[in-house]
Design a protein around this motif. Structure first.
Motif, short mmCIF file in Angstrom:
data_model
loop_
_atom_site.label_atom_id
_atom_site.label_comp_id
_atom_site.label_asym_id
_atom_site.label_seq_id
_atom_site.Cartn_x
_atom_site.Cartn_y
_atom_site.Cartn_z
N ASN A 40 -1.48 0.15 3.29
CA ASN A 40 -1.85 0.31 4.69
C ASN A 40 -1.84 1.82 4.98
O ASN A 40 -1.81 2.60 4.03
N GLU A 41 -1.82 2.22 6.21
CA GLU A 41 -1.96 3.65 6.53
C GLU A 41 -0.79 4.50 6.05
O GLU A 41 -0.97 5.69 5.78
N THR A 42 0.40 3.94 5.95
CA THR A 42 1.57 4.75 5.60
C THR A 42 2.34 4.27 4.37
O THR A 42 3.15 5.01 3.84
N GLU A 43 2.10 3.05 3.94
CA GLU A 43 2.88 2.50 2.83
C GLU A 43 2.04 2.43 1.56
O GLU A 43 0.87 2.07 1.61
N TYR A 44 2.67 2.77 0.45
CA TYR A 44 1.96 2.76 -0.83
C TYR A 44 2.90 2.36 -1.95
O TYR A 44 4.12 2.32 -1.79
N ARG A 148 -4.83 -6.64 -2.41
CA ARG A 148 -3.94 -5.73 -1.66
C ARG A 148 -2.73 -6.50 -1.10
O ARG A 148 -1.59 -6.06 -1.20
N GLU A 149 -2.99 -7.65 -0.49
CA GLU A 149 -1.92 -8.44 0.10
C GLU A 149 -0.96 -8.97 -0.97
O GLU A 149 0.25 -9.03 -0.76
N TYR A 150 -1.50 -9.34 -2.12
CA TYR A 150 -0.64 -9.83 -3.20
C TYR A 150 0.29 -8.71 -3.66
O TYR A 150 1.49 -8.91 -3.82
N ILE A 151 -0.28 -7.53 -3.89
CA ILE A 151 0.53 -6.38 -4.32
C ILE A 151 1.58 -6.06 -3.26
O ILE A 151 2.75 -5.80 -3.59
N TYR A 152 1.18 -6.09 -2.00
CA TYR A 152 2.12 -5.76 -0.92
C TYR A 152 3.29 -6.74 -0.91
O TYR A 152 4.46 -6.32 -0.89
N GLY A 153 3.01 -8.02 -0.93
CA GLY A 153 4.08 -9.02 -0.90
C GLY A 153 4.99 -8.93 -2.11
O GLY A 153 6.22 -8.97 -1.99
N TRP A 154 4.39 -8.78 -3.29
CA TRP A 154 5.17 -8.68 -4.52
C TRP A 154 6.05 -7.44 -4.48
O TRP A 154 7.24 -7.49 -4.83
N SER A 155 5.48 -6.32 -4.05
CA SER A 155 6.21 -5.04 -4.02
C SER A 155 7.26 -5.01 -2.93
O SER A 155 8.36 -4.46 -3.12
N LYS A 156 6.96 -5.56 -1.77
CA LYS A 156 7.91 -5.58 -0.65
C LYS A 156 9.16 -6.36 -1.04
O LYS A 156 10.28 -5.92 -0.79
N TYR A 157 8.99 -7.49 -1.66
CA TYR A 157 10.11 -8.32 -2.08
C TYR A 157 11.03 -7.57 -3.05
O TYR A 157 12.24 -7.78 -3.07
N ARG A 158 10.47 -6.66 -3.84
CA ARG A 158 11.22 -5.92 -4.86
C ARG A 158 11.60 -4.51 -4.42
O ARG A 158 12.02 -3.69 -5.23
N ASN A 159 11.40 -4.22 -3.13
CA ASN A 159 11.74 -2.89 -2.57
C ASN A 159 11.03 -1.75 -3.29
O ASN A 159 11.64 -0.70 -3.55
N LEU A 160 9.76 -1.94 -3.60
CA LEU A 160 8.98 -0.90 -4.29
C LEU A 160 8.04 -0.13 -3.36
O LEU A 160 7.38 0.79 -3.79
N ILE A 161 7.99 -0.53 -2.09
CA ILE A 161 7.10 0.12 -1.14
C ILE A 161 7.65 1.50 -0.80
O ILE A 161 8.83 1.67 -0.49
#
Length: 164
Positions: A40-44, A148-161
């Motif tokens: 998104n605009e600020t998270e990667y 994008r949404e799959y990566i976001y959900g997977w990464s968010k759950y693992r604190n990788l954002i």
């Protein structure tokens, strides 16, 4: 640590590179270091990209990945029998695999999906990973957003954002 492979499988000119270009919002190529993928605009998240399939390059995927043990890899794969070698590389490295098979591809003459004459789809399903067929002829924005949404959900759950 868990690892994720996002792959796009297709014939030549099926839309694999277009998928990555759209995901990044610019033309991207395989590099030698991690790339920031904005979700998104600020998270990667940091990802390693293999654009231009190992099969087309006739190069073992392990030689193309120049970062030691990247957490997230985006990889183009050519719909050829030897793609199983690339898939096996990621299985052996304990990656969770999420795959889109572009069938038909954006430049294919047929308008409907072809049969999997190489048995690759069955091979993937047998590995108990996430795989789906996506039409490469339709607007790619929906499938890119899905990735994008799959990566976001997977990464968010693992604190990788990460944030800017």
């Amino acid at each position: 640590m868990e690892k994720l492979l996002i792959s796009v499988i297709g014939k030549r000119n099926s839309g694999k590179s277009s998928t990555w270009n759209s995901l990044f919002g610019r033309t991207v190529k395989t590099g030698t270091k991690l790339k920031k993928l904005y979700l998104n605009e600020t998270e990667y998240v940091n990802v390693f990209l293999v654009s231009g399939s190992p099969e087309e390059r006739e190069t073992y995927v392990g030689q193309l990945i120049t970062v030691n043990n990247p957490t997230i890899v985006l990889c183009s794969m050519q719909y050829r029998k030897d793609v199983c070698q690339t898939i096996d590389y990621f299985i052996d490295k304990n990656y969770h695999i999420y795959t889109h098979w572009l069938n038909p591809g954006s430049k294919d003459q047929n308008e409907k999906p072809e049969l999997d004459t190489l048995g690759i789809f069955n091979y993937l399903i047998g590995l108990e990973l996430t795989v789906g067929i996506r039409n490469g002829k339709v607007d790619l924005n929906n499938r890119v957003q899905e990735i994008r949404e799959y990566i976001y959900g997977w990464s968010k759950y693992r604190n990788l954002i990460l944030r800017d």
